[in-house]
Scaffold this active site. Sequence first.
Site, PDB file in Angstrom:
ATOM      1  N   TYR A 173       0.826  -1.214   0.000  1.00 43.38           N
ATOM      2  CA  TYR A 173       0.000   0.000   0.000  1.00 43.38           C
ATOM      3  C   TYR A 173       0.859   1.262   0.000  1.00 43.38           C
ATOM      4  O   TYR A 173       0.326   2.366   0.010  1.00 43.38           O
ATOM      5  CB  TYR A 173      -1.094  -0.018   1.066  1.00 43.38           C
ATOM      6  CG  TYR A 173      -0.757  -0.447   2.476  1.00 43.38           C
ATOM      7  CD1 TYR A 173       0.388  -0.036   3.126  1.00 43.38           C
ATOM      8  CD2 TYR A 173      -1.670  -1.249   3.173  1.00 43.38           C
ATOM      9  CE1 TYR A 173       0.641  -0.411   4.433  1.00 43.38           C
ATOM     10  CE2 TYR A 173      -1.421  -1.635   4.488  1.00 43.38           C
ATOM     11  CZ  TYR A 173      -0.259  -1.212   5.100  1.00 43.38           C
ATOM     12  OH  TYR A 173      -0.012  -1.581   6.395  1.00 43.38           O
ATOM     13  N   LYS A 188       4.744   3.519   5.163  1.00 40.71           N
ATOM     14  CA  LYS A 188       5.432   2.597   4.250  1.00 40.71           C
ATOM     15  C   LYS A 188       5.766   3.290   2.921  1.00 40.71           C
ATOM     16  O   LYS A 188       6.762   2.954   2.277  1.00 40.71           O
ATOM     17  CB  LYS A 188       4.586   1.351   4.003  1.00 40.71           C
ATOM     18  CG  LYS A 188       4.451   0.432   5.225  1.00 40.71           C
ATOM     19  CD  LYS A 188       5.754  -0.248   5.611  1.00 40.71           C
ATOM     20  CE  LYS A 188       5.518  -1.364   6.628  1.00 40.71           C
ATOM     21  NZ  LYS A 188       6.780  -1.968   7.098  1.00 40.71           N
TER      22      LYS A 188
HETATM   23  P1  NAP Z   1       4.900  -8.427  13.873  1.00 34.59           P
HETATM   24  O1  NAP Z   1       4.981  -9.890  14.187  1.00 34.59           O
HETATM   25  O2  NAP Z   1       3.832  -7.606  14.517  1.00 34.59           O
HETATM   26  O3  NAP Z   1       6.332  -7.828  14.206  1.00 34.59           O
HETATM   27  C1  NAP Z   1       6.606  -6.495  14.443  1.00 34.59           C
HETATM   28  C2  NAP Z   1       7.916  -6.504  15.230  1.00 34.59           C
HETATM   29  O4  NAP Z   1       8.348  -5.160  15.371  1.00 34.59           O
HETATM   30  C3  NAP Z   1       7.772  -7.106  16.622  1.00 34.59           C
HETATM   31  O5  NAP Z   1       8.766  -8.092  16.791  1.00 34.59           O
HETATM   32  C4  NAP Z   1       8.018  -5.934  17.556  1.00 34.59           C
HETATM   33  O6  NAP Z   1       8.767  -6.362  18.688  1.00 34.59           O
HETATM   34  C5  NAP Z   1       8.860  -5.011  16.680  1.00 34.59           C
HETATM   35  N1  NAP Z   1       8.677  -3.609  17.065  1.00 34.59           N
HETATM   36  C6  NAP Z   1       7.512  -2.907  17.048  1.00 34.59           C
HETATM   37  N2  NAP Z   1       7.737  -1.657  17.506  1.00 34.59           N
HETATM   38  C7  NAP Z   1       9.067  -1.582  17.800  1.00 34.59           C
HETATM   39  C8  NAP Z   1       9.899  -0.545  18.317  1.00 34.59           C
HETATM   40  N3  NAP Z   1       9.400   0.668  18.633  1.00 34.59           N
HETATM   41  N4  NAP Z   1      11.213  -0.799  18.490  1.00 34.59           N
HETATM   42  C9  NAP Z   1      11.728  -2.028  18.191  1.00 34.59           C
HETATM   43  N5  NAP Z   1      10.989  -3.048  17.694  1.00 34.59           N
HETATM   44  C10 NAP Z   1       9.667  -2.811  17.517  1.00 34.59           C
HETATM   45  O7  NAP Z   1       4.779  -8.132  12.323  1.00 34.59           O
HETATM   46  P2  NAP Z   1       5.074  -9.034  11.021  1.00 34.59           P
HETATM   47  O8  NAP Z   1       3.781  -9.484  10.477  1.00 34.59           O
HETATM   48  O9  NAP Z   1       6.128 -10.032  11.323  1.00 34.59           O
HETATM   49  O10 NAP Z   1       5.614  -7.918  10.047  1.00 34.59           O
HETATM   50  C11 NAP Z   1       6.990  -7.689   9.862  1.00 34.59           C
HETATM   51  C12 NAP Z   1       7.168  -6.632   8.793  1.00 34.59           C
HETATM   52  O11 NAP Z   1       6.526  -7.028   7.596  1.00 34.59           O
HETATM   53  C13 NAP Z   1       6.570  -5.280   9.168  1.00 34.59           C
HETATM   54  O12 NAP Z   1       7.407  -4.267   8.654  1.00 34.59           O
HETATM   55  C14 NAP Z   1       5.232  -5.287   8.447  1.00 34.59           C
HETATM   56  O13 NAP Z   1       4.762  -4.000   8.187  1.00 34.59           O
HETATM   57  C15 NAP Z   1       5.596  -6.027   7.182  1.00 34.59           C
HETATM   58  N6  NAP Z   1       4.459  -6.679   6.498  1.00 34.59           N
HETATM   59  C16 NAP Z   1       3.895  -7.805   7.013  1.00 34.59           C
HETATM   60  C17 NAP Z   1       2.870  -8.446   6.313  1.00 34.59           C
HETATM   61  C18 NAP Z   1       2.267  -9.762   6.807  1.00 34.59           C
HETATM   62  O14 NAP Z   1       1.500 -10.397   6.077  1.00 34.59           O
HETATM   63  N7  NAP Z   1       2.561 -10.241   8.014  1.00 34.59           N
HETATM   64  C19 NAP Z   1       2.398  -7.903   5.116  1.00 34.59           C
HETATM   65  C20 NAP Z   1       2.972  -6.722   4.638  1.00 34.59           C
HETATM   66  C21 NAP Z   1       4.018  -6.127   5.334  1.00 34.59           C
HETATM   67  P3  NAP Z   1       8.637  -5.647  20.139  1.00 34.59           P
HETATM   68  O15 NAP Z   1       7.162  -5.541  20.417  1.00 34.59           O
HETATM   69  O16 NAP Z   1       9.380  -6.593  21.028  1.00 34.59           O
HETATM   70  O17 NAP Z   1       9.314  -4.316  20.038  1.00 34.59           O
END
Ligand code: NAP
Length: 305
Positions: A173, A188
């Site tokens: 997006y 993003k």
């Molecule tokens: P997730 O499991 O929610 O992981 C987000 C991670 O970011 C967590 O480990 C969290 O750890 C860390 N985090 C959040 N705020 C932080 C901060 N202030 N400082 C340091 N660490 C921080 O998300 P995910 O699904 O694995 O996504 C990973 C990436 O892929 C993201 O960039 C997301 O936007 C992108 N993405 C995912 C999807 C999907 O289908 N899953 C699709 C499109 C894009 P703590 O809480 O321990 O800090």
Amino acid sequence: MPDEPGPETDPTIIGLPEPPPLGASALPPGTFDDVVVLVTGGGTGLGKAIAAEFGRLGAALVVASRKAEHLDSAEAMFADIGARGIVTSCDIRDADAVASAFDTAERAFGLPGVLVNNAAANFPVPAEDMSPNAWRTVVDITLTGTFLCSREFGRRHLEARTPGSIVNIGASYAWTGGPGFAHSAAAKAGVKNLTETLAVEWGPYGIQVNALVPGLFPHEDMTADIAANLDRAPGTDDRQPAMRTGHRRELGWAATFLASPYARFISGHTLVVDGANWQRRSLVNPQVVPVRTQMGRPRFDSGGD
Ligand code: NAP
């Protein structure tokens, strides 16, 4: 509409093939033997899977995030795959905390040669309901955090006169906008743009900057808000042109390729790994359903705010 097409009614619908099994790799064993890889948010979901692929190829891993249980989960992953790794508590919104995470990494293994800016925050909310705090939180983590980590990485490499590679994790997006995700989509889009600027600014110093856009990769660490969003429509596979969602290792393989010696001339690029989902259009326009309706929210009422 005739019968909904699907593998049950149309045998030509086979979807995109399954990838090789977990543990396989297109890159030679030991590709990252002498490389330190710092992954933000590498204790959960996609970040953990990406870190693991670097670890399988020999990298020393550094996982930075805030919550103890996520840091524990990263340590368990290191043990699981037999990788060298350390964790460091860090809120990427805080420039001093970011510098101290890099200090910790340098003390343990040396300067990270690869930075994966994976950490982000996200939850769906219609723009008219979004609080200023919600907006700031998502933009601060996703965009400002990515900048602060990149800046620290860039400064240290410029000083050391060493090359490096950054992989920013984006979202599709960034191009299209994302109803229900005004904060995250704008952040993003900023990350994609930052990727391009930094690639040009830092190319002369030997630093590659790319981005990787995941499609739909459901996983057990998804926040309740994001999981609930998937639950709003039954089934996921037949809502993708690939007729399946992504396997986390497929994203890890793409990240390791972008940061590998085989991709040195690729910089400023955003690679989408989503089975073409973001490019889909319909022959017949689908009905427009406002985001509040999709989310089951009642008609907007400011309550006099
Ligand atoms: P997730 O499991 O929610 O992981 C987000 C991670 O970011 C967590 O480990 C969290 O750890 C860390 N985090 C959040 N705020 C932080 C901060 N202030 N400082 C340091 N660490 C921080 O998300 P995910 O699904 O694995 O996504 C990973 C990436 O892929 C993201 O960039 C997301 O936007 C992108 N993405 C995912 C999807 C999907 O289908 N899953 C699709 C499109 C894009 P703590 O809480 O321990 O800090």
